[in-house]
Enzyme design. Structure first.
Site, mmCIF file in Angstrom:
data_model
loop_
_atom_site.group_PDB
_atom_site.id
_atom_site.type_symbol
_atom_site.label_atom_id
_atom_site.label_comp_id
_atom_site.label_asym_id
_atom_site.label_seq_id
_atom_site.Cartn_x
_atom_site.Cartn_y
_atom_site.Cartn_z
ATOM 1 N N LYS A 1 -24.877 15.228 52.686
ATOM 2 C CA LYS A 1 -23.476 15.528 52.976
ATOM 3 C C LYS A 1 -22.743 14.201 53.101
ATOM 4 C CE LYS A 1 -20.612 18.654 55.710
ATOM 5 N NZ LYS A 1 -20.616 19.728 56.742
ATOM 6 N N ASP B 1 -17.515 28.623 62.775
ATOM 7 C CA ASP B 1 -17.195 28.693 61.343
ATOM 8 C C ASP B 1 -18.297 29.418 60.582
ATOM 9 O OD1 ASP B 1 -15.769 28.356 59.023
ATOM 10 O OD2 ASP B 1 -16.392 26.279 58.691
ATOM 11 N N GLY C 1 -13.482 20.349 52.217
ATOM 12 C CA GLY C 1 -12.285 19.629 52.610
ATOM 13 C C GLY C 1 -12.554 18.220 53.096
ATOM 14 N N GLN D 1 -21.766 21.157 46.156
ATOM 15 C CA GLN D 1 -20.648 21.803 46.849
ATOM 16 C C GLN D 1 -19.625 20.747 47.247
ATOM 17 O OE1 GLN D 1 -21.771 24.154 50.243
ATOM 18 N NE2 GLN D 1 -19.685 24.772 50.722
#
Length: 557
Positions: free
Chosen positions: A228, A331, A211, A208
């Site tokens: 990440k 979010d 931004g 993935q």
């Protein structure tokens, strides 16, 4: 005196901006070291100028010009990293800052309207500002004047580089939501904190891209993990998310498991900050619902686990001598919820999460809280934003409770997405292809204005088919549950804990009625939108209400 000089005619692509984000002209002259590009999101209108930049940390534009022999040369234009004196100006009014040479002057300006740094006016002539004097001697190559001008030119480049590096350093030290560099819990207060090198970490493939980070699948000490990876410029986003994951007590089956943090990079790419998390091979909720349908048991398991995870995040508690503050996610979306092997959900992507004010909160957690209305109103995916975030009417006096209620609105949209793929809620047991919330009404990429018109002005919500209320599973409370979660009045919404109760009652009606003290009918009627109290004992006991749903089956769509 020079008149107003229009540098560029702004392109339509650069003019389509968010009403709450300042957009400035962006330019950096060749040879300038460093960049302020990371202070915003560049709007690329083509292969060359003009370009715009949407500011991330301020509402202020700046410009730097060099005026030599009456001729202006643009050095830099872009966003400042914070709102400073002068930002209230509607126009760019240059002020002289330095004299690199007798015939050259460096001017700067700051202003607070969109594209205000595109034009500058009233630049006084450079050099001598008195009466006309003798003509300046011409600089001969190799002569003393020529050498002096060369050295001053080098000084100018170094000065601009120092300014840029100072801006970048301030930005890197900034704690998300704050206006001053402050240490996060456990950071030791050092902006240049050394992260451990994760030498045993192996990167496999990108799963993935976002931004601020790229998520990889990889291995750490033989265990499959998700990595990440943040670029060096996104250290503020890394610190904010790590601070939430490292809070004491933040371990839960339905929250993505944090393993460690450090630095590293795949192959020849530059080393940057990393979060190492548990890997969920089934992917995101969005991906799963696109590929599979589910029966009633599997759908309830996903829904109940999602509500349980959010209730845990929102809750403030002491357990085994450890304190866990309330946390708002801000979010929630089907991209940020992952599917476990047993088809239950795990909430991830805590990059925008905020620690909420609490009665027992230690002072060390203060840096993880926002320091201004702009930081509180910042939110994630537009499609899932509550109406009070879309129209900027969120209650800033009690912002902690307000953000929890906004999360519950997002939760309702996710529950609707899960139930829309439940085969047992359809007479023919064939659900339609998966669609995101509001996709049927607004398409796959709605604008903020379109969402505002539909969800705020018209108060419309995703369609609930009539079959959901009359299927063989008899889910009489589904429509009422969703409507109580996405109510236009935030104060009328349920808490995440109460959503958890109602879903538990649907899964285990006999269990809910067997424990009236801990599970009052699954809280179908009397669960308040405010946090539970003695008058409304809507707080389930883990041993009675929250039993695991037996594993159902998923059908390939």
């Amino acid at each position: 005196m020079l008149g107003t000089l229009g540098l560029w005619t702004l392109l339509p692509a650069a003019a389509q901006v968010s009403p709450n984000r300042r957009t400035c002209v962006f330019f950096e002259a060749p040879g300038v070291r460093g960049s302020t590009k990371t202070l915003g999101e560049v709007v690329d209108a083509g292969p060359g100028p003009p370009k715009g930049i949407r500011c991330l940390y301020s509402h202020c534009c700046f410009g730097i010009w060099n005026l030599t022999h009456g001729r202006a040369q643009v050095e830099m234009q872009g966003c400042l990293d914070s709102d400073e004196p002068g930002c209230e100006s509607l126009h760019c009014d240059p002020v002289p800052r330095a004299h690199p040479s007798p015939s050259s002057t460096l001017f700067t300006c700051s202003c607070g309207t969109d594209f205000c740094n595109a034009n500058y006016s009233h630049l006084p002539p450079s050099g001598n500002r008195g009466a006309p004097g003798p003509q300046e001697p011409q600089a001969t190559p190799g002569g003393p004047i020529w050498m002096a001008q060369l050295l001053l030119g080098v000084f100018l480049v170094l000065l601009l580089s120092i300014i840029i590096l100072a801006l970048l350093q301030r930005k890197a030290c900034r704690v998300q939501g704050g206006s001053d560099p402050e240490p996060e819990p456990g950071s030791g207060g050092d902006c240049s904190e050394e992260l451990p090198e994760l030498a045993e970490l192996r990167f496999s493939q990108v799963i993935q891209e976002g931004g601020h980070a790229v998520v990889w699948a990889g291995r750490l000490q033989g265990e499959m993990v998700a990595i990440k990876a943040f670029p060096p410029r996104a250290v503020a986003q890394f610190r904010a998310e790590r601070a939430v994951y490292q809070l004491l007590g933040l371990q839960h089956n339905h929250i993505v498991r944090f393993i460690t943090a450090g630095q590293g990079g795949p192959g020849p790419l530059p080393s940057g900050p990393l979060l190492v998390l548990e890997l969920y091979p089934k992917g995101s909720l969005c991906h799963y619902l696109t590929q599979y349908t589910s029966d009633w048991g599997s759908s309830l398991r996903m829904a109940l686990s999602l509500a349980e995870g959010l209730a845990f995040l929102h809750g403030e508690r002491w357990q085994d001598g450890q304190y866990k503050p309330g946390i708002a996610h801000r979010d929630l979306s089907s991209q940020n919820v992952l599917i476990r092997e047993d088809r239950s959900c795990a909430i991830g992507d805590l990059g925008l999460a905020l620690v909420l004010p609490g009665l027992a909160q230690p002072p060390a957690l203060a840096p993880t809280q926002p320091r201004g209305p702009a930081a509180i109103l910042e939110a994630g995916t537009q499609r899932y934003m509550a109406p009070e975030l879309l129209d900027k009417t969120l209650d800033l006096q009690d912002w902690g409770t307000a953000l929890q209620r906004a999360d519950v609105y997002s939760l309702a949209l996710l529950l609707w997405e899960i139930l829309s793929r439940c085969s047992d809620l359809r007479p023919d047991h064939r659900p339609p292809p998966f669609q995101l919330a509001y996709e049927a009404e607004l398409g796959s990429n709605p604008s903020a204005c379109e969402l505002w018109a539909l969800a705020v002005a018209e108060r419309k919500r995703p369609n609930i088919p009539s079959s959901w209320s009359c299927s063989a599973t008899d889910p009489r409370g589904l429509r009422e549950l969703l409507e109580d979660c996405w109510d236009a009045d935030p104060e009328a919404r349920l808490t995440a804990e109460c959503v958890q109760q109602r879903l538990a009652a649907l899964a285990y009606p006999q269990v809910a009625s067997s424990f009236p003290e801990s599970c009052p009918q699954g809280c179908p009627e009397n669960c308040p939108a405010a946090p539970a109290s003695a008058a409304f004992p809507c707080r389930p006991q883990q041993s009675s209400c929250l039993l695991s749903v037996q594993q159902g089956s998923g059908s390939k769509s």
